[in-house]
Design an enzyme around this catalytic site. Structure first.
Site, mmCIF file in Angstrom:
data_model
loop_
_atom_site.group_PDB
_atom_site.id
_atom_site.type_symbol
_atom_site.label_atom_id
_atom_site.label_comp_id
_atom_site.label_asym_id
_atom_site.label_seq_id
_atom_site.Cartn_x
_atom_site.Cartn_y
_atom_site.Cartn_z
ATOM 1 N N GLY A 14 1.196 -0.396 0.061
ATOM 2 C CA GLY A 14 -0.172 -0.053 0.518
ATOM 3 C C GLY A 14 0.849 1.169 -0.083
ATOM 4 O O GLY A 14 0.629 2.200 -1.148
ATOM 5 N N ILE A 25 -0.286 -5.665 5.253
ATOM 6 C CA ILE A 25 0.153 -5.134 4.099
ATOM 7 C C ILE A 25 1.249 -5.544 3.028
ATOM 8 O O ILE A 25 2.150 -4.936 2.429
ATOM 9 C CB ILE A 25 -0.314 -3.476 3.996
ATOM 10 C CG1 ILE A 25 0.637 -2.892 4.699
ATOM 11 C CG2 ILE A 25 -1.934 -3.121 4.034
ATOM 12 C CD1 ILE A 25 0.392 -1.179 4.061
ATOM 13 N N GLY A 26 2.564 -6.828 4.040
ATOM 14 C CA GLY A 26 3.140 -7.127 3.760
ATOM 15 C C GLY A 26 4.035 -6.745 5.582
ATOM 16 O O GLY A 26 5.205 -6.368 5.307
ATOM 17 N N THR A 27 3.477 -5.860 6.051
ATOM 18 C CA THR A 27 4.144 -5.160 7.578
ATOM 19 C C THR A 27 4.569 -6.036 8.367
ATOM 20 O O THR A 27 5.151 -6.522 8.977
ATOM 21 C CB THR A 27 3.139 -4.480 8.638
ATOM 22 O OG1 THR A 27 2.285 -5.161 8.577
ATOM 23 C CG2 THR A 27 2.679 -3.053 7.583
ATOM 24 N N GLY A 64 -0.271 1.267 13.282
ATOM 25 C CA GLY A 64 -1.390 0.387 12.531
ATOM 26 C C GLY A 64 -0.329 -1.204 13.675
ATOM 27 O O GLY A 64 -1.810 -1.344 14.396
ATOM 28 N N PRO A 117 12.120 -9.668 15.328
ATOM 29 C CA PRO A 117 13.524 -8.282 14.467
ATOM 30 C C PRO A 117 13.826 -9.261 13.040
ATOM 31 O O PRO A 117 13.775 -7.893 12.235
ATOM 32 C CB PRO A 117 14.862 -9.307 15.558
ATOM 33 C CG PRO A 117 14.660 -9.955 16.863
ATOM 34 C CD PRO A 117 12.748 -9.816 16.284
ATOM 35 N N GLN A 140 11.159 -5.088 6.866
ATOM 36 C CA GLN A 140 10.249 -3.388 6.333
ATOM 37 C C GLN A 140 11.376 -2.610 6.830
ATOM 38 O O GLN A 140 11.371 -1.692 5.838
ATOM 39 C CB GLN A 140 9.604 -3.139 7.657
ATOM 40 C CG GLN A 140 8.443 -2.986 7.424
ATOM 41 C CD GLN A 140 6.912 -2.693 8.630
ATOM 42 O OE1 GLN A 140 7.594 -3.084 9.600
ATOM 43 N NE2 GLN A 140 6.079 -1.504 7.841
ATOM 44 N N GLY A 170 7.385 1.573 10.455
ATOM 45 C CA GLY A 170 6.625 1.689 9.009
ATOM 46 C C GLY A 170 7.574 2.185 8.280
ATOM 47 O O GLY A 170 7.837 1.275 6.789
ATOM 48 N N GLU A 171 7.967 3.395 8.519
ATOM 49 C CA GLU A 171 8.077 3.979 7.590
ATOM 50 C C GLU A 171 9.903 5.023 8.367
ATOM 51 O O GLU A 171 10.399 5.657 7.115
ATOM 52 C CB GLU A 171 7.208 5.950 7.794
ATOM 53 C CG GLU A 171 5.051 5.021 7.756
ATOM 54 C CD GLU A 171 4.868 6.499 7.808
ATOM 55 O OE1 GLU A 171 4.602 6.432 6.193
ATOM 56 O OE2 GLU A 171 3.941 6.118 8.072
#
Lengths: 708, 179, 334
Positions: free
Chosen positions: A238, A465-467, A508, A588, A594, A659-660
């Site tokens: 996403g 979403i792949g996280t 999330g 980990p 990610q 995530g970011e």
């Protein structure tokens, strides 16, 4: 079993629970789910950047075999015109309601047929005519329409006497930085299958948070939210583009209602580029004043981004300036420029990634001009408390990231002078960037049932979403219940599971973990009673402290090594290392994946990605993967990502999202490495070969770089 | 009157024979997914620009989105569903799980099918753009650089690339045995 | 995509007849470009004649020591062929620099030569494009043309030819062999692609209804000392920004034979004959290589946004020839 014998699942590297499904083709994404009596919708988008639809002649399209109907603004039911989304009222959501076009790519019709081939052929036969109006896609911070951005995220910073500190500085960097429009480009194109039963809307939709989408759909269709049921079991990425309620589900729901049968709307890759959201272009002015010893005195970061006249949006580029370094004066400004562009939506590291590129490039320029090691400059200016709010940090392990990263990377051996390291025809350079990413949780709910067979069913509206959310949350639940992971059954990806944060904002998994932890506590209090099944549920809304006394961030230091061929302008990243302070790490193995994925996204942003629009028509020219380049295997070197020990005190389990942050600091680190390699500062992304060769050719003829 | 825009075709998919009538416009990808319910192969771009639809046709990796189903009439097709036999995963599938060679998983069937085809190409001595001083008569060493170049037709936006490369490298010896 | 008929045949004659007898019929080989353009609505054949079952897949030798590449030999097969790799390494390298492993397994020799430009305006039927619809105009000339032509373009079209394979074939004086119902014919690659002129839609000199049956590469000693270098916007799986195929034969310090062709700069593979002439017969010094690059590029006329390609083409010619000259020096020393 004695709880003491159970190995804590949190902190263990475990492969994804759905791994077997994913490697054997058995994980079913939205377009994989069969549906009886399915009709196929083909979206048609506007070819002008601004204007009105004069006519849509569907005569030929309707005459084609298999065609069931054509929906446009003249025959589509009314949707809620006052619909709101993440950043306030959003006029981009009510589709097929009027003739008005504010950007090229706006969905204007849906052709529905028995098969996708028929729908596609009929869509090509649709004759659309427009009354085009002059459009404006010329983005600039000085555009006459520029205005302050929404302050939904809080006021911008303004502490100290900025001008006085700048005037008193031994050296001032004052530069402009540019980042282009970009596209999220998840591998799974947006797709939805929708159907109605007894006044209830059901949908499989490719999104990052089915609960949130269900609320928006209910508001848009003006129905009770209890009557909207959206599932997103497996989602093919996403990166922010699926945080918004997408055209695919709106159109599928409209057509399914119109035709009284299930309808799938699968966007083409081209339509994903044209119609599903983008990272907006930014222009950023950074002024930094410093004393000769490297002590920062003034920080001014003014960022402007493009948005659509249809909806507010916030590309919060100024976050770094207010938290990374101490300075007596800090001012940030954020401006929005409404243009006839695809409405932007958050893209991985929203604000932070383009903002960090500008700000951490500027910090590097301070180091360059003062001839101070860029790592030392960063260490020298670390704040004890938040430099703007004065509040303490809940945890801040950035120094450890910088120091440990430097050690592993071999920073101490670096010759600080630019353009001195050569290997054959190649110039070699290294760079560093620090980055912070705001952390926290959103309200979420969970329900856990102790089943008769001794297992625990966990229901939480998370999305994976792949996280790795599914796998991570199983570990969280197992530990919170003090049982082995094999006894936990995780149910996610369904709006019927109730309020839950979507996979966005790096929140999330943390938000849903919080809900699960609290629910497990509540359930354990009931387990003394032998009745099974027994269920507990908790909504964390009242538990979240929105005004905590401490500032909550994750941190990272990214180190990059690049090679540059000045004769061709080719830049290659040869090494990337990221050290991360992201709270207590749940898994980990997955967390590292990610973070590395985020770093590669940053690499891709630094070197490749740029949406290009036709200067005359405003239409997107780079609407495929041959025109819009994302990093491929061959672009990606060996990458190391690792963690410094950290624990987030604001979270009951010590977690923070990650995530970011891998994405956010990487472009700046690479840009700084390119400067070190070439001696040329690149203030515009991407650092594509045309930009590098133009400069290389001007200042350094190939003769001068022949092998010594 | 016969409709010459449709055809009766035979596909041998994962060792089973299927006869089906297709619109000549139907791609092999759509036929596999929508007619035969092999939904493992994914439609990431439908233009041969992402590799998510990669399957093996007569043993060679191809993009099924640019292969017309009718043009594959009579071919033997292996999809991700056919790679594993009798519930046993292949070494490369195991390696993808163990080393976390995917995140969202959408490109994964294409990556794995592509890797299987790629390993066969490498074993046959086919060179790549990064093969240096390669002998035209035997396979060179399968380095990470070789894998990256040979796998570049499979995009992964989650960017699991380093783990994918490691998984392929680790599994390559055992894959050669698995055939 | 318009509905179409499909036929597969094993005889060249039958294939030619099918094309002749049906309006809007087209040959289908690998389909990597044609099927894609059909989806985009750029191509809408009424009938596809599948030629992959014709006996045209062989790669063989000519009596005089050259090679014949069958029209339906896949790109992968040609790139991996031992004779190609030994005698025409730049050809193998060029093919391997193009597309992806999957696409090379599908794409054929003939199809590669006939592939259409990747200009985004050509691929979008809602845009003006003289190559797609003669007389409709050129959106690219004042549009987004960062990766368009710098040589030989006209106001009617500024697109580039996308093939990597055709670049070394041009350098090696390859000849396209074809067949029509009237018999067989040959066209040198240098004449195969028509200059843009005022009819960019007329791309090749191939007669109507003709089927490419093979590409013949003449024997050339210099070709074994050849190299292909491609520069693009990512490390792999992208069309060329500029590419160079070069071959250099140095004997007793003098350039005996030199071949040079560029990709990504014009509507056809650009044979750099001016540079070749400048180098032939003299020593392969840095100065002469640099001068040769300059003389070839002197004719370049960049568009508003692609002047960097002039520098790039120049530098790339110089870099590849310098590498080949160094190789030659090593050989004579060793």
């Amino acid at each position: 079993m004695n709880p003491d014998e159970i190995v804590a699942a949190v902190g263990e590297s475990r492969p994804r629970i759905e791994g077997r499904l994913k490697v054997s083709g058995s994980a079913h994404y939205v377009a994989d789910l069969p549906m009886p009596n399915l009709a196929h919708g083909w979206m048609v988008t506007a070819a002008v950047s601004r204007g009105r639809i004069r006519d849509i002649d569907a005569t030929d399209a309707l005459a084609q075999p298999g065609v069931l109907g054509v929906l446009d603004h003249r025959n589509t039911r009314r949707l809620n015109p006052d619909i709101a989304h993440h950043f306030g009222p959003d006029r981009s959501l009510p589709l097929l309601q009027d003739e008005v076009i504010e950007y090229a790519g706006r969905p204007i019709a849906l052709v529905v047929a028995e098969t996708p081939e028929q729908a596609r052929a009929a869509a090509a036969a649709l004759r659309v005519t427009y009354d085009a109006k002059p459009h404006d896609i010329e983005f600039s911070m000085n555009h006459p329409a520029t205005r302050p951005a929404s302050t939904l995220f809080g006021p911008e910073a303004d502490t100290g006497d900025l001008e006085a500190e700048l005037a008193g500085s031994a050296m001032v960097v004052d530069e402009l930085y540019h980042t282009p429009e970009e596209s999220h480009s998840a591998m799974e194109p947006h797709v939805a299958t929708a159907w109605w039963e007894d006044g209830h809307l059901y949908a499989f939709d490719s999104n990052q948070g089915p609960f949130g989408i269900s609320q928006v759909m209910a508001s848009l269709f003006l129905i009770d939210p209890e009557r909207v049921h959206i599932r997103a079991e497996h989602v093919g990425g996403g990166f922010g583009a699926k945080t918004i309620c997408g055209a695919q589900i709106i159109l599928a729901a409209l057509a399914a209602e119109h035709l009284q049968r299930p309808v799938r709307v699968a966007l083409t890759r081209r339509q994903v580029f044209l119609a599903t959201g983008s990272r907006p272009p930014t222009e950023q002015r950074v002024r930094i004043g410093a004393d000769a010893d490297g002590r920062l005195r003034a920080i001014h970061h003014h960022a402007a981004f493009a948005q659509s006249p249809l909806a507010e949006y916030i590309e919060w580029c100024t976050e770094q300036a207010r938290t990374l370094y101490a300075a007596p004066a800090i001012r940030t400004e954020l401006s929005a420029v409404p243009l006839n562009l695809l409405p932007p939506c958050s893209m991985r590291g929203p604000g932070a990634s383009p903002g960090s590129f500008a700000f951490e490039s500027a910090i590097d320029e301070v180091a360059e001009r003062l001839q101070i090691d860029p790592l030392q400059l960063r260490l020298l200016n670390q704040p004890v408390v938040s430099p703007v709010s004065g509040r303490p940090f809940s945890t801040r392990r950035l120094v450890q990231c910088l120091q440990e990263g430097a050690r592993r990377f071999g920073w101490a051996q670096r010759d600080p002078r630019p353009r001195v390291r050569r290997e054959g025809n190649l110039l070699v350079g290294t760079g560093v960037a620090a980055v912070a990413f705001i952390a926290g949780v959103f309200p979420s709910s969970a329900a856990i049932t102790a089943e008769t067979d001794g297992t625990f069913s966990v229901r939480v509206g998370a999305t994976d979403i792949g996280t790795g959310a599914r796998t991570a949350l199983i570990a969280v639940a197992a530990d919170a219940l003090a049982v082995g992971t094999e006894r936990v059954r995780m149910h996610i990806g369904d709006s019927d599971l109730g309020l839950a944060a979507g996979a966005g904002g790096s929140r999330g998994t943390t938000s849903c973990a919080f809900a699960i932890t609290e629910t497990a506590k509540a359930l354990r209090e009931k387990l003394g009673d032998s009745a099974r099944p027994v269920t507990a549920s908790v909504d964390t809304t009242p538990l979240i402290n929105w005004q905590p006394a401490e500032e909550r961030y994750t941190y990272s230091a990214v180190f990059a090594e690049v090679t540059v061929d000045p004769a061709t302008g080719e830049v290659r990243v040869r090494r990337l290392l990221g050290m991360f302070a992201v709270g207590r790490v749940i898994n980990p193995l997955l967390a590292r994946s990610q973070l590395i994925g985020g770093m590669i996204g940053g690499l891709s942003m630094a070197l490749h990605e740029e949406s290009v629009r036709d200067p005359l028509t405003g239409r997107l020219v780079t609407a495929d993967f041959a025109g819009y380049h994302i990093s491929a295997h061959a672009d990606v070197p060996t990458i190391e990502a690792d963690f410094v020990a950290d624990y987030e005190p604001q979270d009951p389990s010590g977690f923070n999202g990650l995530g970011e942050i891998g994405n956010a600091g990487t472009a700046a680190a690479i840009a700084n490495a390119v400067w070190h390699a070439t001696g040329t500062r690149h203030r515009t992304l991407p650092i594509s070969l045309s930009r590098v060769i133009e400069r290389a050719a001007a200042q350094d003829r190939p003769e001068a770089v022949s092998v010594a | 009157m016969t409709d010459d825009t449709r055809s009766e075709i035979t596909l041998r998919v994962n060792d089973e024979t299927y006869r089906l009538a297709v619109d000549n416009r139907r791609t092999l990808l759509d036929a596999l997914r929508d007619d035969l319910n092999f939904t493992g192969a994914k439609k990431g771009c439908d233009h041969g620009q992402c590799g998510a639809c990669t399957v093996l046709v007569n043993g060679q990796r191809v993009v099924s989105c640019l292969t017309l189903a009718v043009a594959a009439d009579g071919a033997a097709v292996t999809t991700i569903e056919g790679l594993a036999g009798d519930g046993e995963l292949r070494p490369i599938q195991e390696a993808f799980i163990r080393l976390d060679g995917f995140q969202c998983g959408f490109c994964t069937p294409g990556q794995i099918c592509s890797a299987v085809g790629m390993l066969a190409e490498h074993a046959a001595g086919w060179p790549s753009a990064v093969t240096r001083n390669g002998s035209p008569h035997r396979a060179g060493e399968l380095t990470e650089e070789e894998i990256r170049e040979r796998m570049s037709g499979n995009l992964c936006r989650c960017s699991a690339y380093p783990s994918i490369v490691r998984a392929i490298l680790e599994a390559s010896a055992r894959e050669a045995v698995a055939g | 995509m318009r509905a179409f008929a499909y036929q597969r045949t094993t005889q060249i004659r039958d294939a030619l007849n099918l094309i002749a007898q049906h309006d809007g019929a087209r040959f289908l080989a690998g389909g990597t470009n044609l099927v894609d353009l059909m989806k985009a609505g750029v191509e809408s054949p009424a009938r596809l004649v599948d030629i992959r079952s014709l006996a045209l897949g062989e790669i063989g030798e000519t009596p005089d020591g050259g090679l014949v590449l069958g029209a339906t030999a896949t790109n992968s097969a040609v790139a991996a062929d031992a004779q190609v790799r030994l005698r025409y390494p730049a050809l193998s390298q060029a093919i391997l620099a193009g597309a992806s492993g999957q696409l090379r397994n599908m794409a054929t020799v003939g199809g590669n030569l006939l592939q259409r430009t990747r200009c985004a305006y050509f691929a979008d039927p809602s845009e003006a494009c003289n190559r797609r619809v003669p007389g409709s105009g050129c959106s690219a000339i004042n549009g987004a043309h960062h990766n368009h032509a710098i040589l030989d373009w006209t106001e009617h079209c500024v697109a580039t030819h996308p093939s990597d394979m055709a670049v070394p074939l041009s350098a090696f004086d390859a000849v396209v062999r074809y067949e029509t119902l009237d018999g067989t014919g040959e066209i040198p690659l240098s004449e195969f692609y028509l200059p843009v002129g005022n009819r960019p839609d007329r791309e090749t000199a191939l007669p109507d209804g003709a089927l490419i049956t093979a590409v013949v590469i003449p024997a050339a000693a210099v070709a074994s000392k050849s190299r292909y270098r491609k520069v693009r916007e990512r490390a792999s799986y992208a069309f060329a920004t500029v590419s160079v195929a070069a071959a250099l034969d140095v004997q007793q310090g003098l350039v005996q034979d030199v071949r040079l062709a560029l990709g990504g700069v014009a509507s056809r593979p650009w044979r750099a004959r001016l540079a070749e002439s400048a180098l032939r017969g003299g020593p392969a010094t840095a100065e002469r290589i640099s001068a040769a690059a300059d003389v070839e590029i002197a004719a370049a006329e960049p568009l508003r946004d692609n002047a960097y390609k002039v520098t790039l083409a120049r530098n790339l010619i110089e870099a590849v020839l310098t590498e080949l000259a160094a190789d030659a020096g090593e050989e004579s020393n060793g």
